[in-house]
Design an enzyme around this catalytic site. Structure first.
Site, PDB file in Angstrom:
ATOM      1  N   ASP A 184       4.671  42.959  49.335  1.00 14.46           N
ATOM      2  CA  ASP A 184       5.050  41.907  50.361  1.00 14.46           C
ATOM      3  C   ASP A 184       4.987  42.325  51.872  1.00 14.46           C
ATOM      4  O   ASP A 184       5.501  43.542  52.016  1.00 14.46           O
ATOM      5  CB  ASP A 184       6.472  41.300  50.059  1.00 14.46           C
ATOM      6  CG  ASP A 184       6.545  39.788  50.737  1.00 14.46           C
ATOM      7  OD1 ASP A 184       5.442  39.311  51.206  1.00 14.46           O
ATOM      8  OD2 ASP A 184       7.693  39.179  50.343  1.00 14.46           O
ATOM      9  N   HIS A 210      -3.248  42.589  55.566  1.00 15.30           N
ATOM     10  CA  HIS A 210      -4.031  42.816  54.149  1.00 15.30           C
ATOM     11  C   HIS A 210      -4.922  43.856  53.930  1.00 15.30           C
ATOM     12  O   HIS A 210      -4.838  44.641  52.899  1.00 15.30           O
ATOM     13  CB  HIS A 210      -4.617  41.414  53.495  1.00 15.30           C
ATOM     14  CG  HIS A 210      -3.763  40.200  53.639  1.00 15.30           C
ATOM     15  ND1 HIS A 210      -2.513  40.293  53.124  1.00 15.30           N
ATOM     16  CD2 HIS A 210      -4.062  39.025  53.914  1.00 15.30           C
ATOM     17  CE1 HIS A 210      -1.966  39.203  53.111  1.00 15.30           C
ATOM     18  NE2 HIS A 210      -2.897  38.313  53.541  1.00 15.30           N
ATOM     19  N   LEU A 238      -2.969  57.556  34.395  1.00 17.73           N
ATOM     20  CA  LEU A 238      -2.312  56.647  35.088  1.00 17.73           C
ATOM     21  C   LEU A 238      -2.897  55.164  34.566  1.00 17.73           C
ATOM     22  O   LEU A 238      -4.246  55.314  34.499  1.00 17.73           O
ATOM     23  CB  LEU A 238      -2.452  56.781  36.656  1.00 17.73           C
ATOM     24  CG  LEU A 238      -1.880  55.726  37.469  1.00 17.73           C
ATOM     25  CD1 LEU A 238      -0.397  55.752  37.545  1.00 17.73           C
ATOM     26  CD2 LEU A 238      -2.161  56.086  39.120  1.00 17.73           C
TER      27      LEU A 238
HETATM   28  C1  FPP Z   1       2.007  39.583  50.562  1.00 17.80           C
HETATM   29  O1  FPP Z   1       2.003  39.801  52.001  1.00 17.80           O
HETATM   30  C2  FPP Z   1       0.806  40.174  50.051  1.00 17.80           C
HETATM   31  C3  FPP Z   1      -0.336  39.570  49.514  1.00 17.80           C
HETATM   32  C4  FPP Z   1      -0.281  37.919  49.183  1.00 17.80           C
HETATM   33  C5  FPP Z   1      -1.384  40.108  48.898  1.00 17.80           C
HETATM   34  C6  FPP Z   1      -1.148  41.572  48.521  1.00 17.80           C
HETATM   35  C7  FPP Z   1      -2.584  42.087  48.762  1.00 17.80           C
HETATM   36  C8  FPP Z   1      -2.843  43.357  48.947  1.00 17.80           C
HETATM   37  C9  FPP Z   1      -2.032  44.203  49.287  1.00 17.80           C
HETATM   38  C10 FPP Z   1      -4.371  43.423  49.469  1.00 17.80           C
HETATM   39  C11 FPP Z   1      -5.131  43.641  48.136  1.00 17.80           C
HETATM   40  C12 FPP Z   1      -4.737  44.427  46.929  1.00 17.80           C
HETATM   41  C13 FPP Z   1      -5.211  45.257  46.300  1.00 17.80           C
HETATM   42  C14 FPP Z   1      -4.716  45.690  44.877  1.00 17.80           C
HETATM   43  C15 FPP Z   1      -6.529  46.117  46.779  1.00 17.80           C
HETATM   44  P1  FPP Z   1       2.322  38.357  52.893  1.00 17.80           P
HETATM   45  O2  FPP Z   1       1.020  37.851  53.407  1.00 17.80           O
HETATM   46  O3  FPP Z   1       2.873  37.306  52.129  1.00 17.80           O
HETATM   47  O4  FPP Z   1       3.113  38.959  54.040  1.00 17.80           O
HETATM   48  P2  FPP Z   1       4.283  38.219  54.806  1.00 17.80           P
HETATM   49  O5  FPP Z   1       5.232  37.506  53.828  1.00 17.80           O
HETATM   50  O6  FPP Z   1       4.887  39.170  55.839  1.00 17.80           O
HETATM   51  O7  FPP Z   1       3.419  37.036  55.644  1.00 17.80           O
END
Ligand code: FPP
Length: 235
Positions: free
Chosen positions: A12, A29, A123
């Site tokens: 997150d 992201h 892994l």
């Molecule tokens: C939360 O951040 C994250 C996500 C909804 C997506 C997680 C995705 C990635 C880390 C990128 C791709 C993944 C892989 C496995 C290559 P948020 O947007 O909710 O952050 P915020 O709460 O600060 O708005």
């Protein structure tokens, strides 16, 4: 306690990380996706065998279309690169979640990454895409009901272990440690059944900044916990 065999992570804080730097959310992201590679290598170094990452939840479809599209592109780009990481690190890639809603090309790419990497076991990286724990449980229930209707399963044969074998995570042990980055302390529909006995670790560090040192801190905290099962102290 020893190193956790299985760590599940709710990645997150990408959006907040980007906002703090005056960047668009998608830049967060992108940074988050880059970090996945580092954390896989770091986890392997620490002796972790299973890493399960929450990349896209069933609820994430309600985000702006452009953000969802960007996330899909990132995931697809990541999978391409992950095949190389899999060979280098003897890493088995799996995807959990309802992938039937993803486009055909992406679905084929997932199957290919799973197939090519299935020879490895140092892994085990599992990526949750269009995953929601309630959805997973409902899909498993439907499958159980179909088997009962077909006469291949008896209701009295249903046990916790059997139900486990109907879940997307059937090939994985239960997580020992669940980590959520960026300060929130919620499960957000992630692995509800599987984390029944897991330790939880919450950190204010946003996912793109959650590096090898932060992972080591989480493992350290886990190792120092006094783990109890049903009130019986482990010696
Ligand atoms: C939360 O951040 C994250 C996500 C909804 C997506 C997680 C995705 C990635 C880390 C990128 C791709 C993944 C892989 C496995 C290559 P948020 O947007 O909710 O952050 P915020 O709460 O600060 O708005």
């Amino acid at each position: 306690m020893s190193v956790p065999e299985h760590i599940a992570i709710i990645m997150d804080g990408n959006g907040r990380w980007a906002k703090k730097r005056g960047l668009p959310r998608n830049a967060g992201h992108t940074a988050g996706a880059k970090n996945v590679e580092n954390i896989c290598v770091a986890a392997k170094k620490l002796g972790v065998k299973y890493l399960t990452l929450y990349a896209l939840s069933t609820e994430n479809w309600s985000r702006p279309e452009a953000e969802v599209r960007a996330l899909m592109r990132l995931l697809s780009g990541y999978l391409d690169k992950a095949i190389k990481t899999a060979h280098e690190n003897q890493m088995h890639i799996r995807v959990i979640g309802d992938i039937s809603r993803l486009d055909q090309k992406f679905q084929r790419q997932i199957s290919e990454a799973e197939r090519v990497s299935s020879v490895y076991s140092d892994l085990n990286l599992t990526i949750a895409i269009n995953y929601g724990s309630r959805d997973e449980i409902v899909r498993a229930m439907r499958h159980v009901a179909e088997d009962i209707k077909a006469g291949t399963l008896l209701p009295e044969a249903i046990t916790e272990e059997l139900f486990d074998s109907y879940l997307d995570t059937k090939e994985l042990p239960a997580p020992d440690l669940l980590v959520r980055t960026s300060g929130e302390q919620r499960l957000s529909n992630y692995l509800l059944w599987q984390v029944a006995y897991s330790e939880f670790y919450f950190t204010p560090v946003p996912w793109p900044d959650f590096d090898e040192k932060e992972l080591a801190k989480a493992v350290d905290a886990y190792e120092n916990r006094d783990r109890r099962y049903g009130g019986i102290r482990e010696e």
